[in-house]
Design an enzyme around this catalytic site. Sequence first.
Site, short mmCIF file in Angstrom:
data_model
loop_
_atom_site.label_atom_id
_atom_site.label_comp_id
_atom_site.label_asym_id
_atom_site.label_seq_id
_atom_site.Cartn_x
_atom_site.Cartn_y
_atom_site.Cartn_z
N LYS A 177 18.31 116.82 -48.34
CA LYS A 177 17.26 115.94 -47.86
C LYS A 177 17.68 115.44 -46.48
CE LYS A 177 15.14 111.73 -47.44
NZ LYS A 177 15.14 111.38 -46.01
N GLU A 253 29.89 107.95 -46.76
CA GLU A 253 30.40 107.47 -45.47
C GLU A 253 29.33 106.54 -44.94
OE1 GLU A 253 30.52 106.69 -41.84
OE2 GLU A 253 30.13 108.82 -41.48
N CYS A 287 28.60 106.32 -36.18
CA CYS A 287 29.18 105.33 -37.10
C CYS A 287 30.55 104.87 -36.64
CB CYS A 287 29.25 105.91 -38.50
SG CYS A 287 30.19 107.46 -38.59
N GLU A 389 26.31 95.46 -38.01
CA GLU A 389 26.25 96.73 -37.29
C GLU A 389 24.92 96.83 -36.54
OE1 GLU A 389 27.25 101.39 -38.18
OE2 GLU A 389 26.06 100.31 -39.66
#
Length: 485
Positions: A177, A253, A287, A389
Amino acid sequence: MNKWQLFIAGEFRPGGRRECFPDYHPATGAVTAEVALATPDDCDAAVMAARQALPAWRRLPVAERARLLRRVADGIEARSAEFLQAEVADTGKPWALARTLDIPRGAANFRIFADLAAGLATECFETATDDGAGALNYGLRRPLGVVGVICPWNLPLLLLTWKVAPALVMGNTVVVKPSEETPATATLLGEVMTAAGVPPGVYNVVHGFGPGSVGEWLVAHPDVAAITFTGETRTGQAIMRTAAARTKRLSFELGGKNAAIVFADADVDRAVAGVARSSFLNGGQVCLCSERVYVERPVFERFVEALALAARQLRPGPPEDETTTLGPLISAAHREKVLGYYAAARAAGAELHAGGGCPALPPPYDQGYFVEPTVWTGLPEDAPCIVEEIFGPVCHVAPFDTEEEAVALANAGDYGLCAALWTCDLARAHRVAHALDVGVVWVNSWFLRDLRTPFGGMKLSGIGREGGRHSLEFYSEIKNVCVKL
Protein backbone atom coordinates in the site's frame (compact mmCIF):
# COMPACT_ATOMS: atom_id res chain seq x y z
CA MET A 1 -2.62 12.07 -17.87
CA ASN A 2 -1.39 8.87 -16.23
CA LYS A 3 -3.77 6.38 -14.67
CA TRP A 4 -2.24 4.34 -11.89
CA GLN A 5 -4.18 1.11 -11.46
CA LEU A 6 -4.08 -1.67 -8.91
CA PHE A 7 -1.61 -4.49 -9.57
CA ILE A 8 -2.99 -7.84 -8.48
CA ALA A 9 -1.90 -11.34 -9.51
CA GLY A 10 0.38 -9.96 -12.19
CA GLU A 11 -2.31 -7.79 -13.83
CA PHE A 12 -3.28 -4.15 -13.74
CA ARG A 13 -6.88 -3.60 -12.68
CA PRO A 14 -9.21 -0.66 -12.04
CA GLY A 15 -10.72 -0.45 -8.57
CA GLY A 16 -13.89 -2.46 -8.00
CA ARG A 17 -16.05 0.67 -7.88
CA ARG A 18 -14.11 2.27 -10.73
CA GLU A 19 -13.41 5.24 -8.44
CA CYS A 20 -10.24 7.30 -8.73
CA PHE A 21 -8.54 9.99 -6.72
CA PRO A 22 -6.17 12.71 -7.99
CA ASP A 23 -2.38 12.61 -7.84
CA TYR A 24 -0.88 16.11 -7.57
CA HIS A 25 2.52 17.39 -8.66
CA PRO A 26 3.84 19.17 -5.54
CA ALA A 27 6.00 21.59 -7.55
CA THR A 28 3.03 23.00 -9.50
CA GLY A 29 -0.11 21.86 -7.68
CA ALA A 30 -1.40 20.39 -10.97
CA VAL A 31 -3.12 17.01 -11.21
CA THR A 32 -0.80 14.65 -13.10
CA ALA A 33 -2.58 11.31 -12.69
CA GLU A 34 -5.72 9.52 -11.61
CA VAL A 35 -5.29 6.70 -9.12
CA ALA A 36 -7.57 3.69 -8.78
CA LEU A 37 -9.19 3.47 -5.34
CA ALA A 38 -9.25 -0.06 -3.98
CA THR A 39 -12.33 -1.55 -2.33
CA PRO A 40 -12.40 -4.18 0.44
CA ASP A 41 -12.92 -6.80 -2.27
CA ASP A 42 -9.83 -5.53 -4.12
CA CYS A 43 -7.83 -5.81 -0.92
CA ASP A 44 -9.10 -9.35 -0.41
CA ALA A 45 -8.20 -10.22 -4.00
CA ALA A 46 -4.64 -8.91 -3.51
CA VAL A 47 -4.16 -10.90 -0.31
CA MET A 48 -5.64 -14.01 -1.95
CA ALA A 49 -3.29 -13.64 -4.91
CA ALA A 50 -0.37 -13.36 -2.51
CA ARG A 51 -1.55 -16.45 -0.60
CA GLN A 52 -1.92 -18.49 -3.76
CA ALA A 53 1.55 -17.50 -4.97
CA LEU A 54 3.18 -18.24 -1.62
CA PRO A 55 3.70 -22.05 -1.75
CA ALA A 56 5.54 -22.07 -5.07
CA TRP A 57 7.54 -18.93 -4.25
CA ARG A 58 8.70 -20.19 -0.87
CA ARG A 59 9.76 -23.54 -2.41
CA LEU A 60 12.15 -21.82 -4.79
CA PRO A 61 15.77 -22.03 -3.61
CA VAL A 62 17.08 -18.82 -2.10
CA ALA A 63 19.57 -18.59 -4.96
CA GLU A 64 16.73 -18.57 -7.51
CA ARG A 65 14.76 -15.91 -5.65
CA ALA A 66 17.95 -13.85 -5.40
CA ARG A 67 18.55 -14.24 -9.14
CA LEU A 68 15.08 -12.86 -9.88
CA LEU A 69 15.61 -9.92 -7.54
CA ARG A 70 18.84 -9.04 -9.31
CA ARG A 71 16.86 -9.02 -12.55
CA VAL A 72 14.40 -6.62 -10.91
CA ALA A 73 17.33 -4.33 -10.06
CA ASP A 74 18.47 -4.52 -13.68
CA GLY A 75 14.95 -3.65 -14.79
CA ILE A 76 14.79 -0.55 -12.59
CA GLU A 77 18.10 0.65 -14.01
CA ALA A 78 17.04 -0.07 -17.59
CA ARG A 79 13.93 2.06 -17.05
CA SER A 80 15.54 4.63 -14.77
CA ALA A 81 14.28 7.55 -16.87
CA GLU A 82 10.67 6.38 -16.39
CA PHE A 83 11.15 5.83 -12.68
CA LEU A 84 12.79 9.24 -12.37
CA GLN A 85 9.93 10.98 -14.13
CA ALA A 86 7.33 9.14 -12.04
CA GLU A 87 9.12 9.82 -8.75
CA VAL A 88 9.54 13.52 -9.47
CA ALA A 89 5.93 13.91 -10.61
CA ASP A 90 4.81 12.47 -7.28
CA THR A 91 7.25 14.26 -4.97
CA GLY A 92 8.39 17.40 -6.81
CA LYS A 93 11.95 16.82 -5.61
CA PRO A 94 14.83 18.01 -7.81
CA TRP A 95 15.79 15.61 -10.58
CA ALA A 96 19.40 15.81 -9.42
CA LEU A 97 18.41 14.39 -6.01
CA ALA A 98 16.08 11.67 -7.28
CA ARG A 99 18.55 10.63 -9.97
CA THR A 100 21.43 10.19 -7.54
CA LEU A 101 19.58 8.93 -4.44
CA ASP A 102 16.08 7.53 -4.90
CA ILE A 103 16.37 5.57 -8.13
CA PRO A 104 19.87 4.07 -7.62
CA ARG A 105 19.00 3.02 -4.06
CA GLY A 106 15.77 1.48 -5.32
CA ALA A 107 17.82 -0.87 -7.48
CA ALA A 108 20.61 -1.34 -4.94
CA ASN A 109 18.19 -2.57 -2.28
CA PHE A 110 17.31 -5.61 -4.40
CA ARG A 111 20.95 -6.46 -5.02
CA ILE A 112 22.15 -6.04 -1.44
CA PHE A 113 19.46 -8.26 0.04
CA ALA A 114 19.88 -10.84 -2.70
CA ASP A 115 23.56 -11.06 -1.77
CA LEU A 116 22.95 -11.07 1.98
CA ALA A 117 20.36 -13.84 1.84
CA ALA A 118 22.81 -16.14 0.08
CA GLY A 119 25.14 -15.95 3.09
CA LEU A 120 22.61 -15.96 5.94
CA ALA A 121 23.64 -18.54 8.54
CA THR A 122 21.61 -20.34 11.21
CA GLU A 123 22.71 -21.85 14.52
CA CYS A 124 23.82 -25.41 15.14
CA PHE A 125 24.54 -26.89 18.59
CA GLU A 126 25.89 -30.28 19.62
CA THR A 127 24.05 -31.28 22.80
CA ALA A 128 25.29 -33.82 25.36
CA THR A 129 22.84 -36.51 26.47
CA ASP A 130 22.89 -38.98 29.37
CA ASP A 131 23.45 -41.97 27.10
CA GLY A 132 26.53 -40.38 25.58
CA ALA A 133 25.19 -40.48 22.02
CA GLY A 134 24.30 -36.80 21.99
CA ALA A 135 21.86 -34.74 19.95
CA LEU A 136 22.13 -32.20 17.21
CA ASN A 137 20.12 -28.95 17.25
CA TYR A 138 19.97 -26.83 14.15
CA GLY A 139 17.92 -23.89 12.97
CA LEU A 140 15.77 -23.49 9.86
CA ARG A 141 14.44 -20.20 8.53
CA ARG A 142 11.03 -20.09 6.88
CA PRO A 143 9.02 -17.18 5.48
CA LEU A 144 6.24 -15.53 7.49
CA GLY A 145 3.64 -15.63 4.72
CA VAL A 146 1.84 -12.64 3.24
CA VAL A 147 3.43 -9.35 4.35
CA GLY A 148 1.60 -6.02 4.26
CA VAL A 149 3.99 -3.24 3.21
CA ILE A 150 2.79 0.30 4.04
CA CYS A 151 5.07 2.92 2.55
CA PRO A 152 5.67 6.64 3.17
CA TRP A 153 5.68 9.48 0.65
CA ASN A 154 9.03 11.12 1.31
CA LEU A 155 11.31 8.51 -0.33
CA PRO A 156 8.71 6.37 -2.11
CA LEU A 157 10.80 3.98 -4.22
CA LEU A 158 13.77 3.80 -1.87
CA LEU A 159 11.72 2.88 1.20
CA LEU A 160 9.38 0.59 -0.74
CA THR A 161 12.24 -1.53 -2.06
CA TRP A 162 13.98 -1.40 1.33
CA LYS A 163 11.06 -3.49 2.62
CA VAL A 164 9.98 -5.49 -0.43
CA ALA A 165 13.45 -6.81 -1.32
CA PRO A 166 14.19 -8.63 1.98
CA ALA A 167 10.60 -9.81 2.28
CA LEU A 168 10.68 -11.44 -1.15
CA VAL A 169 14.15 -12.94 -0.95
CA MET A 170 13.15 -14.69 2.30
CA GLY A 171 10.22 -16.35 0.50
CA ASN A 172 7.31 -14.13 1.50
CA THR A 173 4.78 -12.59 -0.85
CA VAL A 174 3.69 -8.96 -0.44
CA VAL A 175 0.74 -6.63 -0.73
CA VAL A 176 2.00 -3.06 -0.99
CA LYS A 177 0.00 0.00 0.00
CA PRO A 178 1.97 3.03 -1.21
CA SER A 179 1.15 6.45 0.16
CA GLU A 180 -1.82 8.02 -1.56
CA GLU A 181 0.48 10.98 -2.26
CA THR A 182 3.04 8.89 -4.18
CA PRO A 183 1.48 5.93 -6.00
CA ALA A 184 3.53 5.99 -9.21
CA THR A 185 6.77 4.06 -8.69
CA ALA A 186 5.17 1.25 -6.67
CA THR A 187 2.81 0.71 -9.61
CA LEU A 188 5.55 0.95 -12.22
CA LEU A 189 7.53 -1.64 -10.27
CA GLY A 190 4.79 -4.16 -11.04
CA GLU A 191 5.76 -4.03 -14.72
CA VAL A 192 9.41 -4.59 -13.82
CA MET A 193 8.53 -7.55 -11.60
CA THR A 194 6.63 -9.21 -14.44
CA ALA A 195 9.40 -8.55 -16.97
CA ALA A 196 11.98 -9.98 -14.56
CA GLY A 197 10.04 -13.24 -14.28
CA VAL A 198 8.67 -12.81 -10.75
CA PRO A 199 5.54 -15.04 -10.66
CA PRO A 200 2.08 -13.43 -10.55
CA GLY A 201 0.83 -12.74 -7.03
CA VAL A 202 4.26 -12.44 -5.43
CA TYR A 203 4.10 -8.64 -5.67
CA ASN A 204 0.74 -6.82 -5.45
CA VAL A 205 -0.20 -3.13 -5.14
CA VAL A 206 -3.45 -1.65 -3.79
CA HIS A 207 -4.07 2.09 -3.73
CA GLY A 208 -6.05 4.07 -1.21
CA PHE A 209 -5.93 5.83 2.12
CA GLY A 210 -5.35 4.85 5.75
CA PRO A 211 -8.19 4.75 8.34
CA GLY A 212 -11.36 3.26 6.92
CA SER A 213 -9.56 2.39 3.70
CA VAL A 214 -6.86 0.14 2.29
CA GLY A 215 -4.35 0.74 5.08
CA GLU A 216 -6.75 -0.34 7.82
CA TRP A 217 -8.14 -3.27 5.78
CA LEU A 218 -4.67 -4.60 5.08
CA VAL A 219 -3.57 -4.38 8.71
CA ALA A 220 -6.76 -6.11 9.91
CA HIS A 221 -6.81 -8.81 7.24
CA PRO A 222 -6.64 -12.27 8.88
CA ASP A 223 -4.41 -13.69 6.13
CA VAL A 224 -1.71 -11.01 6.47
CA ALA A 225 1.01 -12.35 8.76
CA ALA A 226 3.10 -9.21 9.30
CA ILE A 227 3.07 -5.47 8.73
CA THR A 228 6.06 -3.29 7.96
CA PHE A 229 5.44 0.45 8.17
CA THR A 230 7.44 3.64 7.90
CA GLY A 231 5.65 6.85 8.82
CA GLU A 232 4.18 8.97 11.58
CA THR A 233 4.20 7.68 15.15
CA ARG A 234 0.45 8.15 15.67
CA THR A 235 -0.27 6.07 12.57
CA GLY A 236 2.07 3.39 13.89
CA GLN A 237 0.18 3.35 17.17
CA ALA A 238 -3.11 2.89 15.31
CA ILE A 239 -1.62 0.01 13.29
CA MET A 240 -0.36 -1.57 16.49
CA ARG A 241 -3.81 -1.48 18.08
CA THR A 242 -5.43 -3.11 15.04
CA ALA A 243 -2.68 -5.71 14.61
CA ALA A 244 -2.82 -6.70 18.28
CA ALA A 245 -6.02 -8.70 17.75
CA ARG A 246 -4.04 -11.32 15.80
CA THR A 247 -0.60 -10.57 17.34
CA LYS A 248 0.88 -9.84 13.93
CA ARG A 249 4.58 -9.29 13.63
CA LEU A 250 5.39 -5.57 13.27
CA SER A 251 8.34 -3.55 12.05
CA PHE A 252 8.03 0.21 12.55
CA GLU A 253 10.31 3.08 11.60
CA LEU A 254 8.44 6.06 13.01
CA GLY A 255 8.97 9.75 13.70
CA GLY A 256 12.02 11.61 14.88
CA LYS A 257 12.97 14.95 16.39
CA ASN A 258 16.64 14.47 15.78
CA ALA A 259 19.53 16.40 17.27
CA ALA A 260 22.80 17.55 15.77
CA ILE A 261 25.55 18.40 18.28
CA VAL A 262 28.42 20.64 17.22
CA PHE A 263 31.39 20.91 19.57
CA ALA A 264 33.75 23.87 19.48
CA ASP A 265 36.64 21.64 18.41
CA ALA A 266 34.81 20.57 15.24
CA ASP A 267 35.70 21.68 11.74
CA VAL A 268 33.02 24.37 11.80
CA ASP A 269 32.78 24.86 8.04
CA ARG A 270 32.35 21.12 7.56
CA ALA A 271 29.77 21.01 10.37
CA VAL A 272 27.79 23.88 8.83
CA ALA A 273 27.67 22.10 5.49
CA GLY A 274 26.68 18.86 7.19
CA VAL A 275 23.93 20.40 9.29
CA ALA A 276 22.59 22.35 6.31
CA ARG A 277 22.25 19.03 4.51
CA SER A 278 20.80 17.22 7.50
CA SER A 279 18.22 19.95 8.09
CA PHE A 280 17.15 20.84 4.55
CA LEU A 281 17.68 17.79 2.29
CA ASN A 282 14.47 16.79 0.51
CA GLY A 283 12.77 19.85 1.96
CA GLY A 284 13.44 18.50 5.47
CA GLN A 285 11.15 15.58 4.66
CA VAL A 286 13.47 12.81 5.83
CA CYS A 287 12.82 11.07 9.14
CA LEU A 288 16.55 11.46 9.90
CA CYS A 289 16.68 15.25 9.47
CA SER A 290 18.14 17.44 12.22
CA GLU A 291 15.43 19.78 13.53
CA ARG A 292 17.28 20.48 16.81
CA VAL A 293 20.86 21.76 16.59
CA TYR A 294 23.00 22.28 19.70
CA VAL A 295 26.24 24.24 19.28
CA GLU A 296 28.94 24.78 21.89
CA ARG A 297 28.88 28.44 22.92
CA PRO A 298 32.34 29.56 21.70
CA VAL A 299 31.33 28.90 18.07
CA PHE A 300 27.58 29.45 18.40
CA GLU A 301 27.24 32.88 16.75
CA ARG A 302 29.61 32.00 13.92
CA PHE A 303 27.74 28.76 13.29
CA VAL A 304 24.28 30.36 13.23
CA GLU A 305 25.40 33.05 10.80
CA ALA A 306 26.97 30.50 8.45
CA LEU A 307 24.01 28.11 8.62
CA ALA A 308 21.57 30.91 7.86
CA LEU A 309 23.67 31.86 4.84
CA ALA A 310 23.63 28.24 3.64
CA ALA A 311 19.83 28.17 4.01
CA ARG A 312 19.41 31.37 2.00
CA GLN A 313 21.59 29.97 -0.79
CA LEU A 314 19.29 27.01 -1.44
CA ARG A 315 17.33 27.50 -4.64
CA PRO A 316 13.71 26.35 -5.07
CA GLY A 317 12.34 25.95 -8.56
CA PRO A 318 11.59 23.58 -11.43
CA PRO A 319 12.60 19.99 -10.56
CA GLU A 320 14.23 19.47 -13.97
CA ASP A 321 16.47 22.53 -13.57
CA GLU A 322 19.93 21.31 -12.54
CA THR A 323 20.40 24.46 -10.43
CA THR A 324 17.35 23.68 -8.27
CA THR A 325 18.49 22.56 -4.83
CA LEU A 326 15.23 22.73 -2.84
CA GLY A 327 12.02 20.92 -3.70
CA PRO A 328 8.49 21.54 -2.43
CA LEU A 329 6.66 19.92 0.44
CA ILE A 330 4.51 16.96 -0.48
CA SER A 331 1.05 18.60 -0.33
CA ALA A 332 -0.87 21.77 0.33
CA ALA A 333 -2.02 20.34 3.68
CA HIS A 334 1.53 19.58 4.76
CA ARG A 335 2.66 23.07 3.73
CA GLU A 336 -0.05 24.56 5.92
CA LYS A 337 1.12 22.40 8.82
CA VAL A 338 4.72 23.55 8.43
CA LEU A 339 3.71 27.21 8.02
CA GLY A 340 1.66 26.81 11.20
CA TYR A 341 4.85 25.93 13.05
CA TYR A 342 6.58 28.92 11.48
CA ALA A 343 3.80 31.15 12.85
CA ALA A 344 3.95 29.46 16.26
CA ALA A 345 7.71 30.06 16.46
CA ARG A 346 7.24 33.76 15.71
CA ALA A 347 4.49 34.00 18.32
CA ALA A 348 6.75 32.33 20.89
CA GLY A 349 9.47 34.93 20.30
CA ALA A 350 11.88 33.00 18.09
CA GLU A 351 14.63 34.99 16.42
CA LEU A 352 14.50 34.33 12.70
CA HIS A 353 17.84 34.09 10.88
CA ALA A 354 16.66 32.75 7.52
CA GLY A 355 13.39 31.89 5.83
CA GLY A 356 10.13 31.85 7.71
CA GLY A 357 7.72 32.00 4.78
CA CYS A 358 7.14 30.95 1.17
CA PRO A 359 9.48 31.84 -1.71
CA ALA A 360 8.31 33.95 -4.64
CA LEU A 361 8.37 31.81 -7.77
CA PRO A 362 7.11 32.31 -11.33
CA PRO A 363 4.11 30.35 -12.70
CA PRO A 364 3.37 27.48 -12.53
CA TYR A 365 5.67 26.99 -9.55
CA ASP A 366 3.92 29.76 -7.63
CA GLN A 367 1.15 27.18 -7.19
CA GLY A 368 3.54 24.59 -5.80
CA TYR A 369 3.96 23.70 -2.14
CA PHE A 370 7.29 25.42 -1.48
CA VAL A 371 8.41 26.90 1.83
CA GLU A 372 11.65 28.67 2.66
CA PRO A 373 14.43 26.86 4.53
CA THR A 374 14.28 28.34 8.01
CA VAL A 375 16.69 28.81 10.91
CA TRP A 376 15.50 29.91 14.36
CA THR A 377 17.12 30.61 17.71
CA GLY A 378 15.77 31.70 21.08
CA LEU A 379 12.98 29.22 21.77
CA PRO A 380 12.66 27.39 25.11
CA GLU A 381 13.18 23.65 25.04
CA ASP A 382 9.53 22.97 25.86
CA ALA A 383 8.19 24.96 22.89
CA PRO A 384 6.08 22.87 20.48
CA CYS A 385 8.51 23.72 17.66
CA ILE A 386 11.29 22.06 19.68
CA VAL A 387 9.29 19.07 20.94
CA GLU A 388 7.13 18.10 17.95
CA GLU A 389 8.27 16.74 14.60
CA ILE A 390 7.71 19.38 11.90
CA PHE A 391 9.02 17.47 8.86
CA GLY A 392 9.99 20.54 6.90
CA PRO A 393 13.17 22.46 5.99
CA VAL A 394 13.66 23.99 9.42
CA CYS A 395 15.90 23.79 12.45
CA HIS A 396 16.30 25.56 15.78
CA VAL A 397 19.84 26.26 17.00
CA ALA A 398 20.64 26.57 20.71
CA PRO A 399 23.93 26.97 22.61
CA PHE A 400 25.36 24.62 25.24
CA ASP A 401 28.31 24.86 27.60
CA THR A 402 29.24 21.31 28.62
CA GLU A 403 29.26 17.85 27.10
CA GLU A 404 26.84 16.63 29.76
CA GLU A 405 24.42 19.44 28.91
CA ALA A 406 24.59 18.61 25.21
CA VAL A 407 23.76 14.95 25.88
CA ALA A 408 20.87 15.87 28.18
CA LEU A 409 19.41 18.25 25.59
CA ALA A 410 19.73 15.73 22.79
CA ASN A 411 18.14 12.95 24.86
CA ALA A 412 15.17 15.06 25.95
CA GLY A 413 11.81 14.24 24.39
CA ASP A 414 9.87 11.20 23.28
CA TYR A 415 11.79 10.34 20.11
CA GLY A 416 15.06 8.48 19.64
CA LEU A 417 15.76 7.88 15.98
CA CYS A 418 19.19 9.34 15.21
CA ALA A 419 21.75 12.02 16.00
CA ALA A 420 24.75 13.62 14.32
CA LEU A 421 27.92 14.60 16.21
CA TRP A 422 30.52 17.04 14.93
CA THR A 423 33.84 16.93 16.77
CA CYS A 424 37.54 16.30 16.14
CA ASP A 425 37.95 14.65 19.56
CA LEU A 426 37.76 10.89 18.92
CA ALA A 427 37.34 9.97 22.59
CA ARG A 428 34.50 12.47 22.95
CA ALA A 429 32.81 11.12 19.83
CA HIS A 430 32.75 7.60 21.25
CA ARG A 431 31.71 8.81 24.70
CA VAL A 432 28.78 10.89 23.46
CA ALA A 433 27.67 8.26 20.94
CA HIS A 434 27.39 5.74 23.77
CA ALA A 435 25.36 8.19 25.87
CA LEU A 436 22.74 9.10 23.26
CA ASP A 437 19.36 7.33 23.38
CA VAL A 438 18.99 6.86 19.63
CA GLY A 439 19.19 4.02 17.15
CA VAL A 440 21.76 5.59 14.81
CA VAL A 441 24.62 8.00 15.53
CA TRP A 442 26.65 9.67 12.81
CA VAL A 443 30.02 11.21 13.65
CA ASN A 444 31.20 13.98 11.30
CA SER A 445 28.68 12.84 8.70
CA TRP A 446 24.97 12.33 8.14
CA PHE A 447 22.89 9.88 6.09
CA LEU A 448 25.99 7.82 5.32
CA ARG A 449 24.45 4.35 5.05
CA ASP A 450 25.95 0.91 4.85
CA LEU A 451 22.89 -1.20 4.05
CA ARG A 452 24.23 -4.13 6.07
CA THR A 453 24.00 -2.20 9.35
CA PRO A 454 21.02 -2.05 11.74
CA PHE A 455 18.64 0.84 11.24
CA GLY A 456 15.77 1.88 13.53
CA GLY A 457 14.83 3.97 16.52
CA MET A 458 14.27 3.95 20.26
CA LYS A 459 11.35 5.30 22.30
CA LEU A 460 8.54 6.57 20.02
CA SER A 461 10.75 6.29 16.95
CA GLY A 462 10.05 2.67 16.16
CA ILE A 463 10.08 -1.04 16.85
CA GLY A 464 12.76 -3.39 15.62
CA ARG A 465 15.63 -2.90 13.20
CA GLU A 466 15.93 -2.98 9.43
CA GLY A 467 19.03 -3.49 7.31
CA GLY A 468 21.34 -6.41 6.66
CA ARG A 469 20.55 -9.61 8.55
CA HIS A 470 18.12 -7.70 10.77
CA SER A 471 15.69 -7.32 7.87
CA LEU A 472 16.16 -10.94 6.82
CA GLU A 473 15.47 -12.11 10.36
CA PHE A 474 12.31 -9.99 10.64
CA TYR A 475 10.87 -11.44 7.43
CA SER A 476 11.40 -15.04 8.54
CA GLU A 477 10.55 -17.43 11.35
CA ILE A 478 13.28 -19.61 12.77
CA LYS A 479 12.51 -23.09 14.01
CA ASN A 480 14.78 -25.42 15.91
CA VAL A 481 15.14 -29.05 14.87
CA CYS A 482 16.47 -31.41 17.58
CA VAL A 483 17.77 -34.78 16.35
CA LYS A 484 18.63 -37.45 18.91
CA LEU A 485 21.69 -39.35 17.72
